[in-house]
Motif scaffolding. Sequence first.
Motif, PDB file in Angstrom:
ATOM      1  N   MET A   1      22.839 -13.815   5.477  1.00  0.00           N
ATOM      2  CA  MET A   1      23.269 -15.176   5.216  1.00  0.00           C
ATOM      3  C   MET A   1      22.912 -16.127   6.353  1.00  0.00           C
ATOM      4  O   MET A   1      22.818 -17.309   6.144  1.00  0.00           O
ATOM      5  N   ASN A   2      22.784 -15.596   7.572  1.00  0.00           N
ATOM      6  CA  ASN A   2      22.439 -16.457   8.695  1.00  0.00           C
ATOM      7  C   ASN A   2      21.104 -17.150   8.482  1.00  0.00           C
ATOM      8  O   ASN A   2      20.928 -18.283   8.907  1.00  0.00           O
ATOM      9  N   PHE A   3      20.164 -16.449   7.836  1.00  0.00           N
ATOM     10  CA  PHE A   3      18.856 -17.054   7.588  1.00  0.00           C
ATOM     11  C   PHE A   3      19.013 -18.319   6.746  1.00  0.00           C
ATOM     12  O   PHE A   3      18.497 -19.374   7.101  1.00  0.00           O
ATOM     13  N   LEU A   4      19.739 -18.213   5.629  1.00  0.00           N
ATOM     14  CA  LEU A   4      19.933 -19.375   4.767  1.00  0.00           C
ATOM     15  C   LEU A   4      20.778 -20.441   5.448  1.00  0.00           C
ATOM     16  O   LEU A   4      20.513 -21.631   5.308  1.00  0.00           O
ATOM     17  N   ALA A   5      21.801 -20.018   6.174  1.00  0.00           N
ATOM     18  CA  ALA A   5      22.676 -20.975   6.840  1.00  0.00           C
ATOM     19  C   ALA A   5      21.927 -21.795   7.888  1.00  0.00           C
ATOM     20  O   ALA A   5      22.252 -22.953   8.124  1.00  0.00           O
ATOM     21  N   ASN A   6      20.933 -21.201   8.515  1.00  0.00           N
ATOM     22  CA  ASN A   6      20.184 -21.888   9.568  1.00  0.00           C
ATOM     23  C   ASN A   6      18.858 -22.466   9.082  1.00  0.00           C
ATOM     24  O   ASN A   6      18.084 -22.980   9.893  1.00  0.00           O
ATOM     25  N   LEU A   7      18.605 -22.388   7.798  1.00  0.00           N
ATOM     26  CA  LEU A   7      17.326 -22.843   7.252  1.00  0.00           C
ATOM     27  C   LEU A   7      17.070 -24.323   7.538  1.00  0.00           C
ATOM     28  O   LEU A   7      15.945 -24.723   7.826  1.00  0.00           O
ATOM     29  N   GLY A   8      18.110 -25.147   7.468  1.00  0.00           N
ATOM     30  CA  GLY A   8      17.954 -26.582   7.703  1.00  0.00           C
ATOM     31  C   GLY A   8      17.521 -26.930   9.111  1.00  0.00           C
ATOM     32  O   GLY A   8      16.992 -28.018   9.353  1.00  0.00           O
ATOM     33  N   ARG A   9      17.725 -26.024  10.034  1.00  0.00           N
ATOM     34  CA  ARG A   9      17.320 -26.281  11.427  1.00  0.00           C
ATOM     35  C   ARG A   9      15.840 -25.963  11.645  1.00  0.00           C
ATOM     36  O   ARG A   9      15.294 -26.293  12.691  1.00  0.00           O
ATOM     37  N   GLN A  10      15.224 -25.308  10.688  1.00  0.00           N
ATOM     38  CA  GLN A  10      13.825 -24.893  10.812  1.00  0.00           C
ATOM     39  C   GLN A  10      12.895 -25.966  10.236  1.00  0.00           C
ATOM     40  O   GLN A  10      12.960 -26.256   9.039  1.00  0.00           O
ATOM     41  N   PRO A  11      12.033 -26.529  11.039  1.00  0.00           N
ATOM     42  CA  PRO A  11      11.106 -27.551  10.529  1.00  0.00           C
ATOM     43  C   PRO A  11      10.243 -27.045   9.373  1.00  0.00           C
ATOM     44  O   PRO A  11       9.921 -27.808   8.462  1.00  0.00           O
ATOM     45  N   VAL A  12       9.897 -25.767   9.383  1.00  0.00           N
ATOM     46  CA  VAL A  12       9.031 -25.244   8.324  1.00  0.00           C
ATOM     47  C   VAL A  12       9.698 -25.374   6.953  1.00  0.00           C
ATOM     48  O   VAL A  12       9.017 -25.598   5.945  1.00  0.00           O
ATOM     49  N   ALA A  13      11.018 -25.267   6.889  1.00  0.00           N
ATOM     50  CA  ALA A  13      11.721 -25.415   5.611  1.00  0.00           C
ATOM     51  C   ALA A  13      11.555 -26.827   5.061  1.00  0.00           C
ATOM     52  O   ALA A  13      11.297 -27.019   3.868  1.00  0.00           O
ATOM     53  N   TRP A  14      11.668 -27.811   5.934  1.00  0.00           N
ATOM     54  CA  TRP A  14      11.524 -29.205   5.508  1.00  0.00           C
ATOM     55  C   TRP A  14      10.065 -29.523   5.173  1.00  0.00           C
ATOM     56  O   TRP A  14       9.798 -30.304   4.254  1.00  0.00           O
ATOM     57  N   VAL A  15       9.134 -28.919   5.896  1.00  0.00           N
ATOM     58  CA  VAL A  15       7.713 -29.103   5.586  1.00  0.00           C
ATOM     59  C   VAL A  15       7.412 -28.530   4.205  1.00  0.00           C
ATOM     60  O   VAL A  15       6.724 -29.165   3.389  1.00  0.00           O
ATOM     61  N   LEU A  16       7.930 -27.347   3.910  1.00  0.00           N
ATOM     62  CA  LEU A  16       7.697 -26.737   2.596  1.00  0.00           C
ATOM     63  C   LEU A  16       8.318 -27.571   1.472  1.00  0.00           C
ATOM     64  O   LEU A  16       7.715 -27.738   0.416  1.00  0.00           O
ATOM     65  N   LEU A  17       9.516 -28.091   1.717  1.00  0.00           N
ATOM     66  CA  LEU A  17      10.152 -28.956   0.720  1.00  0.00           C
ATOM     67  C   LEU A  17       9.314 -30.210   0.495  1.00  0.00           C
ATOM     68  O   LEU A  17       9.047 -30.601  -0.645  1.00  0.00           O
ATOM     69  N   PHE A  18       8.890 -30.834   1.591  1.00  0.00           N
ATOM     70  CA  PHE A  18       8.043 -32.026   1.512  1.00  0.00           C
ATOM     71  C   PHE A  18       6.750 -31.723   0.754  1.00  0.00           C
ATOM     72  O   PHE A  18       6.355 -32.465  -0.155  1.00  0.00           O
ATOM     73  N   LEU A  19       6.080 -30.621   1.100  1.00  0.00           N
ATOM     74  CA  LEU A  19       4.810 -30.275   0.461  1.00  0.00           C
ATOM     75  C   LEU A  19       4.977 -29.947  -1.021  1.00  0.00           C
ATOM     76  O   LEU A  19       4.110 -30.285  -1.831  1.00  0.00           O
ATOM     77  N   SER A  20       6.076 -29.307  -1.377  1.00  0.00           N
ATOM     78  CA  SER A  20       6.296 -29.006  -2.794  1.00  0.00           C
ATOM     79  C   SER A  20       6.465 -30.293  -3.592  1.00  0.00           C
ATOM     80  O   SER A  20       5.893 -30.444  -4.675  1.00  0.00           O
ATOM     81  N   ALA A  21       7.236 -31.245  -3.061  1.00  0.00           N
ATOM     82  CA  ALA A  21       7.427 -32.518  -3.744  1.00  0.00           C
ATOM     83  C   ALA A  21       6.122 -33.322  -3.774  1.00  0.00           C
ATOM     84  O   ALA A  21       5.783 -33.937  -4.796  1.00  0.00           O
ATOM     85  N   LEU A  22       5.377 -33.306  -2.680  1.00  0.00           N
ATOM     86  CA  LEU A  22       4.095 -34.005  -2.641  1.00  0.00           C
ATOM     87  C   LEU A  22       3.123 -33.427  -3.668  1.00  0.00           C
ATOM     88  O   LEU A  22       2.418 -34.168  -4.360  1.00  0.00           O
ATOM     89  N   THR A  23       3.117 -32.118  -3.793  1.00  0.00           N
ATOM     90  CA  THR A  23       2.260 -31.461  -4.785  1.00  0.00           C
ATOM     91  C   THR A  23       2.635 -31.899  -6.199  1.00  0.00           C
ATOM     92  O   THR A  23       1.750 -32.155  -7.031  1.00  0.00           O
ATOM     93  N   LEU A  24       3.928 -32.002  -6.474  1.00  0.00           N
ATOM     94  CA  LEU A  24       4.365 -32.465  -7.798  1.00  0.00           C
ATOM     95  C   LEU A  24       3.937 -33.909  -8.053  1.00  0.00           C
ATOM     96  O   LEU A  24       3.526 -34.253  -9.163  1.00  0.00           O
ATOM     97  N   GLU A  25       4.028 -34.744  -7.025  1.00  0.00           N
ATOM     98  CA  GLU A  25       3.599 -36.144  -7.193  1.00  0.00           C
ATOM     99  C   GLU A  25       2.095 -36.245  -7.420  1.00  0.00           C
ATOM    100  O   GLU A  25       1.633 -37.015  -8.267  1.00  0.00           O
ATOM    101  N   ILE A  26       1.331 -35.465  -6.691  1.00  0.00           N
ATOM    102  CA  ILE A  26      -0.129 -35.451  -6.882  1.00  0.00           C
ATOM    103  C   ILE A  26      -0.460 -34.937  -8.282  1.00  0.00           C
ATOM    104  O   ILE A  26      -1.331 -35.489  -8.971  1.00  0.00           O
ATOM    105  N   ALA A  27       0.243 -33.911  -8.727  1.00  0.00           N
ATOM    106  CA  ALA A  27       0.021 -33.377 -10.074  1.00  0.00           C
ATOM    107  C   ALA A  27       0.347 -34.434 -11.130  1.00  0.00           C
ATOM    108  O   ALA A  27      -0.391 -34.581 -12.117  1.00  0.00           O
ATOM    109  N   ALA A  28       1.420 -35.184 -10.920  1.00  0.00           N
ATOM    110  CA  ALA A  28       1.793 -36.234 -11.873  1.00  0.00           C
ATOM    111  C   ALA A  28       0.696 -37.286 -11.968  1.00  0.00           C
ATOM    112  O   ALA A  28       0.329 -37.726 -13.076  1.00  0.00           O
ATOM    113  N   LEU A  29       0.154 -37.678 -10.840  1.00  0.00           N
ATOM    114  CA  LEU A  29      -0.921 -38.675 -10.848  1.00  0.00           C
ATOM    115  C   LEU A  29      -2.204 -38.101 -11.444  1.00  0.00           C
ATOM    116  O   LEU A  29      -2.959 -38.814 -12.111  1.00  0.00           O
TER     117      LEU A  29
END
Length: 170
Positions: free
Chosen positions: A1-29
């Motif tokens: 559980m520590n991994f998930l609890a500390n996920l928000g502190r990891q920049p890579v998690a936010w980068v992956l979230l950003f990239l997934s949303a960006l990919t969806l926006e590019i796909a929509a266009l």
Amino acid sequence: MNFLANLGRQPVAWVLLFLSALTLEIAALYFQYVLELRPCIMCIYQRTAVFGILFSACLPLISNNILTRLLAYIGVGVSAVWGLVIALEHVEIQTAKSLFAICEIVPNFPTWAPLHEWMPSIFAATGDCGDINWSFVGMSMPQWMIVIFAIYTGVLALVLMSKMINKKAR
């Protein structure tokens, strides 16, 4: 559980979230301008929800502290749940046999943020909500968006629950 609890502190998690949303926006266009599938009002609202996730993910990337993470969690949560509700309504419109199952033509954005006027190439609705012009493995685009928004919502719920469990264990 520590991994998930500390996920928000990891920049890579936010980068992956950003990239997934960006990919969806590019796909929509891509669907809109290359495949020439006209987005309806419900598509535009779902697109806006994905932008909410994308911009929320930027906050901890700019400065990863407790305030920006809190704002990002709120932004992702609101956007993912709102997108899920809109996608569910969209599927209802597509599958309803009622003549009264119609959608608006002009987006109902706040008067202080008329995105469809500011950026019509991204936020103007030109299609019909009842049309199913694309499907993949038997599911329409809004059905896939239900899956996508449910994943975003579920991952956020797991992260937040693990944070609460981790705090109680201390």
